[in-house]
Design a protein around this motif. Structure first.
Motif, PDB file in Angstrom:
ATOM      1  N   LEU A 111       0.778  -1.177   0.036  1.00 54.51           N
ATOM      2  CA  LEU A 111       0.140  -0.115  -0.046  1.00 54.51           C
ATOM      3  C   LEU A 111       0.829   1.431  -0.063  1.00 54.51           C
ATOM      4  O   LEU A 111       2.036   1.234   0.627  1.00 54.51           O
ATOM      5  CB  LEU A 111      -0.991  -0.020   1.340  1.00 54.51           C
ATOM      6  N   PRO A 112       0.197   2.351  -0.467  1.00 55.99           N
ATOM      7  CA  PRO A 112       0.871   3.596  -0.159  1.00 55.99           C
ATOM      8  C   PRO A 112       1.145   4.091   1.146  1.00 55.99           C
ATOM      9  O   PRO A 112       0.294   3.816   1.934  1.00 55.99           O
ATOM     10  CB  PRO A 112       0.237   4.806  -0.988  1.00 55.99           C
ATOM     11  N   LEU A 113       2.581   4.547   1.264  1.00 61.08           N
ATOM     12  CA  LEU A 113       2.949   4.767   2.750  1.00 61.08           C
ATOM     13  C   LEU A 113       2.972   6.339   2.833  1.00 61.08           C
ATOM     14  O   LEU A 113       3.969   7.087   1.909  1.00 61.08           O
ATOM     15  CB  LEU A 113       4.201   4.163   3.187  1.00 61.08           C
ATOM     16  N   LEU A 114       2.463   6.865   3.773  1.00 60.71           N
ATOM     17  CA  LEU A 114       2.655   8.393   4.161  1.00 60.71           C
ATOM     18  C   LEU A 114       3.691   8.480   5.406  1.00 60.71           C
ATOM     19  O   LEU A 114       3.738   7.805   6.394  1.00 60.71           O
ATOM     20  CB  LEU A 114       1.372   8.952   4.809  1.00 60.71           C
ATOM     21  N   ARG A 115       4.625   9.049   4.979  1.00 61.28           N
ATOM     22  CA  ARG A 115       5.745   9.549   6.027  1.00 61.28           C
ATOM     23  C   ARG A 115       5.208  10.496   7.041  1.00 61.28           C
ATOM     24  O   ARG A 115       5.057  11.639   6.385  1.00 61.28           O
ATOM     25  CB  ARG A 115       7.230   9.778   5.915  1.00 61.28           C
ATOM     26  N   LYS A 116       4.673  10.279   8.044  1.00 64.50           N
ATOM     27  CA  LYS A 116       4.058  11.118   9.121  1.00 64.50           C
ATOM     28  C   LYS A 116       5.146  11.891   9.970  1.00 64.50           C
ATOM     29  O   LYS A 116       5.536  11.191  10.893  1.00 64.50           O
ATOM     30  CB  LYS A 116       2.895  10.405   9.796  1.00 64.50           C
ATOM     31  N   ASP A 117       5.493  12.978   9.429  1.00 65.03           N
ATOM     32  CA  ASP A 117       6.639  13.760  10.411  1.00 65.03           C
ATOM     33  C   ASP A 117       6.534  15.282  10.048  1.00 65.03           C
ATOM     34  O   ASP A 117       5.191  15.527   9.643  1.00 65.03           O
ATOM     35  CB  ASP A 117       7.897  13.293   9.924  1.00 65.03           C
ATOM     36  N   PHE A 118       7.286  15.965  10.909  1.00 61.97           N
ATOM     37  CA  PHE A 118       7.228  17.359  10.782  1.00 61.97           C
ATOM     38  C   PHE A 118       8.356  18.064   9.946  1.00 61.97           C
ATOM     39  O   PHE A 118       9.217  17.991  10.299  1.00 61.97           O
ATOM     40  CB  PHE A 118       7.221  18.014  12.053  1.00 61.97           C
ATOM     41  N   VAL A 119       7.719  18.109   8.574  1.00 59.36           N
ATOM     42  CA  VAL A 119       8.918  18.331   7.565  1.00 59.36           C
ATOM     43  C   VAL A 119       9.264  19.713   7.661  1.00 59.36           C
ATOM     44  O   VAL A 119       8.371  20.899   7.437  1.00 59.36           O
ATOM     45  CB  VAL A 119       8.386  18.094   6.008  1.00 59.36           C
ATOM     46  N   ILE A 120      10.354  20.086   8.007  1.00 60.45           N
ATOM     47  CA  ILE A 120      10.831  21.605   7.880  1.00 60.45           C
ATOM     48  C   ILE A 120      12.205  21.854   7.098  1.00 60.45           C
ATOM     49  O   ILE A 120      12.740  22.855   6.957  1.00 60.45           O
ATOM     50  CB  ILE A 120      11.328  21.945   9.443  1.00 60.45           C
ATOM     51  N   ASP A 121      12.610  20.912   6.447  1.00 58.78           N
ATOM     52  CA  ASP A 121      14.034  20.770   5.604  1.00 58.78           C
ATOM     53  C   ASP A 121      13.654  19.842   4.402  1.00 58.78           C
ATOM     54  O   ASP A 121      13.313  18.665   4.674  1.00 58.78           O
ATOM     55  CB  ASP A 121      14.771  20.318   6.469  1.00 58.78           C
ATOM     56  N   GLU A 122      14.356  20.316   3.111  1.00 58.23           N
ATOM     57  CA  GLU A 122      14.353  19.417   2.273  1.00 58.23           C
ATOM     58  C   GLU A 122      14.838  17.995   2.523  1.00 58.23           C
ATOM     59  O   GLU A 122      14.341  16.964   1.806  1.00 58.23           O
ATOM     60  CB  GLU A 122      14.903  20.082   1.083  1.00 58.23           C
ATOM     61  N   TYR A 123      15.919  18.098   3.210  1.00 58.31           N
ATOM     62  CA  TYR A 123      16.282  16.648   3.506  1.00 58.31           C
ATOM     63  C   TYR A 123      15.424  15.744   4.164  1.00 58.31           C
ATOM     64  O   TYR A 123      15.613  14.447   3.668  1.00 58.31           O
ATOM     65  CB  TYR A 123      17.636  16.905   4.787  1.00 58.31           C
ATOM     66  N   GLN A 124      14.531  15.981   4.749  1.00 60.28           N
ATOM     67  CA  GLN A 124      13.663  14.980   5.178  1.00 60.28           C
ATOM     68  C   GLN A 124      12.566  14.359   3.892  1.00 60.28           C
ATOM     69  O   GLN A 124      12.328  13.268   4.126  1.00 60.28           O
ATOM     70  CB  GLN A 124      12.457  15.630   6.012  1.00 60.28           C
ATOM     71  N   ILE A 125      12.760  15.004   2.956  1.00 57.57           N
ATOM     72  CA  ILE A 125      11.980  14.607   1.566  1.00 57.57           C
ATOM     73  C   ILE A 125      12.785  13.584   0.951  1.00 57.57           C
ATOM     74  O   ILE A 125      12.179  12.458   0.599  1.00 57.57           O
ATOM     75  CB  ILE A 125      11.537  15.985   0.703  1.00 57.57           C
ATOM     76  N   TYR A 126      14.223  13.972   0.854  1.00 55.06           N
ATOM     77  CA  TYR A 126      14.883  12.695   0.305  1.00 55.06           C
ATOM     78  C   TYR A 126      14.702  11.612   1.086  1.00 55.06           C
ATOM     79  O   TYR A 126      14.827  10.523   0.685  1.00 55.06           O
ATOM     80  CB  TYR A 126      16.267  13.506   0.326  1.00 55.06           C
ATOM     81  N   GLU A 127      14.617  11.790   2.519  1.00 52.56           N
ATOM     82  CA  GLU A 127      14.923  10.886   3.398  1.00 52.56           C
ATOM     83  C   GLU A 127      13.857  10.007   3.128  1.00 52.56           C
ATOM     84  O   GLU A 127      13.664   8.627   3.604  1.00 52.56           O
ATOM     85  CB  GLU A 127      14.909  11.273   4.894  1.00 52.56           C
ATOM     86  N   ALA A 128      12.392  10.404   2.952  1.00 49.09           N
ATOM     87  CA  ALA A 128      11.162   9.810   2.910  1.00 49.09           C
ATOM     88  C   ALA A 128      11.334   8.909   1.569  1.00 49.09           C
ATOM     89  O   ALA A 128      10.886   7.802   1.640  1.00 49.09           O
ATOM     90  CB  ALA A 128      10.130  10.859   2.803  1.00 49.09           C
ATOM     91  N   LYS A 129      11.717   9.509   0.571  1.00 44.52           N
ATOM     92  CA  LYS A 129      11.829   8.854  -0.749  1.00 44.52           C
ATOM     93  C   LYS A 129      12.838   7.426  -0.304  1.00 44.52           C
ATOM     94  O   LYS A 129      12.538   6.439  -0.779  1.00 44.52           O
ATOM     95  CB  LYS A 129      12.285   9.505  -1.581  1.00 44.52           C
ATOM     96  N   ALA A 130      13.888   7.669   0.122  1.00 47.58           N
ATOM     97  CA  ALA A 130      14.877   6.737   0.359  1.00 47.58           C
ATOM     98  C   ALA A 130      14.541   5.414   1.304  1.00 47.58           C
ATOM     99  O   ALA A 130      14.990   4.495   1.070  1.00 47.58           O
ATOM    100  CB  ALA A 130      16.149   7.183   0.878  1.00 47.58           C
ATOM    101  N   MET A 131      13.406   5.883   2.120  1.00 48.81           N
ATOM    102  CA  MET A 131      13.057   4.910   3.216  1.00 48.81           C
ATOM    103  C   MET A 131      11.925   4.119   2.805  1.00 48.81           C
ATOM    104  O   MET A 131      11.359   3.705   3.621  1.00 48.81           O
ATOM    105  CB  MET A 131      12.820   5.538   4.529  1.00 48.81           C
ATOM    106  N   GLY A 132      11.369   4.511   1.527  1.00 50.13           N
ATOM    107  CA  GLY A 132      10.135   3.741   1.060  1.00 50.13           C
ATOM    108  C   GLY A 132       8.774   4.502   1.199  1.00 50.13           C
ATOM    109  O   GLY A 132       7.797   3.731   0.753  1.00 50.13           O
ATOM    110  N   ALA A 133       8.859   5.922   1.297  1.00 53.92           N
ATOM    111  CA  ALA A 133       7.417   6.373   1.434  1.00 53.92           C
ATOM    112  C   ALA A 133       6.878   6.822   0.223  1.00 53.92           C
ATOM    113  O   ALA A 133       7.821   6.657  -0.933  1.00 53.92           O
ATOM    114  CB  ALA A 133       7.563   7.864   2.192  1.00 53.92           C
ATOM    115  N   ASP A 134       5.559   6.930  -0.059  1.00 58.01           N
ATOM    116  CA  ASP A 134       4.967   7.679  -1.321  1.00 58.01           C
ATOM    117  C   ASP A 134       4.412   8.775  -1.113  1.00 58.01           C
ATOM    118  O   ASP A 134       4.290   9.555  -2.315  1.00 58.01           O
ATOM    119  CB  ASP A 134       3.692   6.412  -1.436  1.00 58.01           C
ATOM    120  N   VAL A 135       4.390   9.393  -0.015  1.00 53.28           N
ATOM    121  CA  VAL A 135       3.584  10.632   0.335  1.00 53.28           C
ATOM    122  C   VAL A 135       4.405  11.275   1.390  1.00 53.28           C
ATOM    123  O   VAL A 135       4.700  10.371   2.473  1.00 53.28           O
ATOM    124  CB  VAL A 135       1.981  10.405   0.777  1.00 53.28           C
ATOM    125  N   ILE A 136       4.307  12.527   1.438  1.00 58.94           N
ATOM    126  CA  ILE A 136       4.914  13.414   2.448  1.00 58.94           C
ATOM    127  C   ILE A 136       3.779  14.098   2.965  1.00 58.94           C
ATOM    128  O   ILE A 136       2.928  14.698   2.336  1.00 58.94           O
ATOM    129  CB  ILE A 136       6.030  14.142   2.112  1.00 58.94           C
TER     130      ILE A 136
END
Ligand SMILES: O=C(O)c1ccccc1NCC(=O)[C@H](O)[C@H](O)COP(=O)(O)O
Length: 264
Positions: A111-136
């Motif tokens: 299933l699509p996975l939402l990385r549920k976190d408090f995004v305040i920096d572009e780094y976290q978006i790269y991290e979300a992709k690298a860890m298998g998320a589909d949505v931020i």
């Protein structure tokens, strides 16, 4: 300082350290970085129930939700019994989660996975992709218009979808942009923790049709879903209602059975 400001302040420190330890160039080499994401918005459009079931061990409003919960079994049950997507809390300090939970969820379900976190920096978006998320998730209360634009553009470049979270009309009016896929209305006031489903109902008409509408927080029965569907919501983010029980997978299954019966 309110809880959201406190979380954001701690998050800045956490992200700065993480960036030093695992730079973006390393994240880009991880296998999931090249993976094609699965669309949550499409799933919500075609799903009759539209439940985004959440995995979390605790939260500021519910500090003892399910401290020992293990992610694999729970997300597999969410998938088996008809979730349209899964939200995984990756914040450690306030929610007891981590990137490891996201990775394990990715290995466990399709299933699509939402990385549920408090995004305040572009780094976290790269991290979300690298860890298998589909949505931020982008929380309007935490970000200005320029940040929302920059972060949502980066997410799209990486193939991720964006769920924008708002709590009032001002946040909605200031934050909508074409790169956003879904608009989530948080029924929980993050300053007082008060929950009111009318927040979703009152904002629904102001959300333009092209965005999938998601109602978030405080949903504890199927009657609420049927009500929110009448206001045009196609997605429902539910965490505590399942996670507070001994067997979140079983409570999700019972909830879905009831919802399917009522939706017929
Ligand atoms: O839930 C909290 O206490 C909280 C505090 C500060 C920031 C965010 C918080 N919650 C995140 C969420 O929005 C919920 O995890 C999500 O919408 C599910 O809500 P629920 O079904 O009520 O567990």
């Amino acid at each position: 300082m309110n809880i959201l400001e406190k979380i954001a302040a701690d998050k800045r420190v956490e992200v700065a350290t993480q960036k030093e330890e695992v730079p973006v160039e390393v994240l880009q080499l991880l296998p999931h970085f090249k993976r094609k994401c699965i669309s949550l918005s499409e799933n919500l459009r075609k799903s009759p129930a539209g439940i985004i079931a959440e995995f979390k061990r605790r939260s500021p409003s519910h500090p003892d939700l399910n401290p020992e919960a293990e992610v694999e079994e729970i997300v597999k049950a969410y998938e088996k019994f008809g979730a349209a997507g899964i939200s995984v809390l990756t914040d450690e300090a306030y929610f007891g989660g981590g990137m490891e939970d996201l990775s394990l969820a990715r290995e466990s379900v399709k299933l699509p996975l939402l990385r549920k976190d408090f995004v305040i920096d572009e780094y976290q978006i790269y991290e979300a992709k690298a860890m298998g998320a589909d949505v931020i998730l982008l929380i309007a209360a935490l970000l200005n218009e320029k940040q929302i634009e920059k972060f949502s553009k980066l997410a799209k470049e990486l193939g991720l979808e964006v769920l924008l979270e708002v709590h009032n009309r001002e946040e909605l009016d200031n934050s909508l942009m074409p790169e956003i896929d879904m608009v989530g209305v948080n029924n929980r006031n993050l300053k007082t923790f008060e929950v009111d489903l009318n927040t979703s109902k009152e904002l629904a008409a102001a959300i333009p049709e092209e965005y999938v509408k998601v109602s978030e927080s405080g949903i504890s029965d199927t009657a609420a879903i049927l009500e929110l569907q009448k206001s045009g919501f196609q997605g429902f983010l539910i965490g505590g209602n399942f996670m507070k029980t001994e067997d979140p997978g079983a409570s999700f299954a019972a909830f879905m059975q009831q919802l399917n019966k009522e939706n017929q």
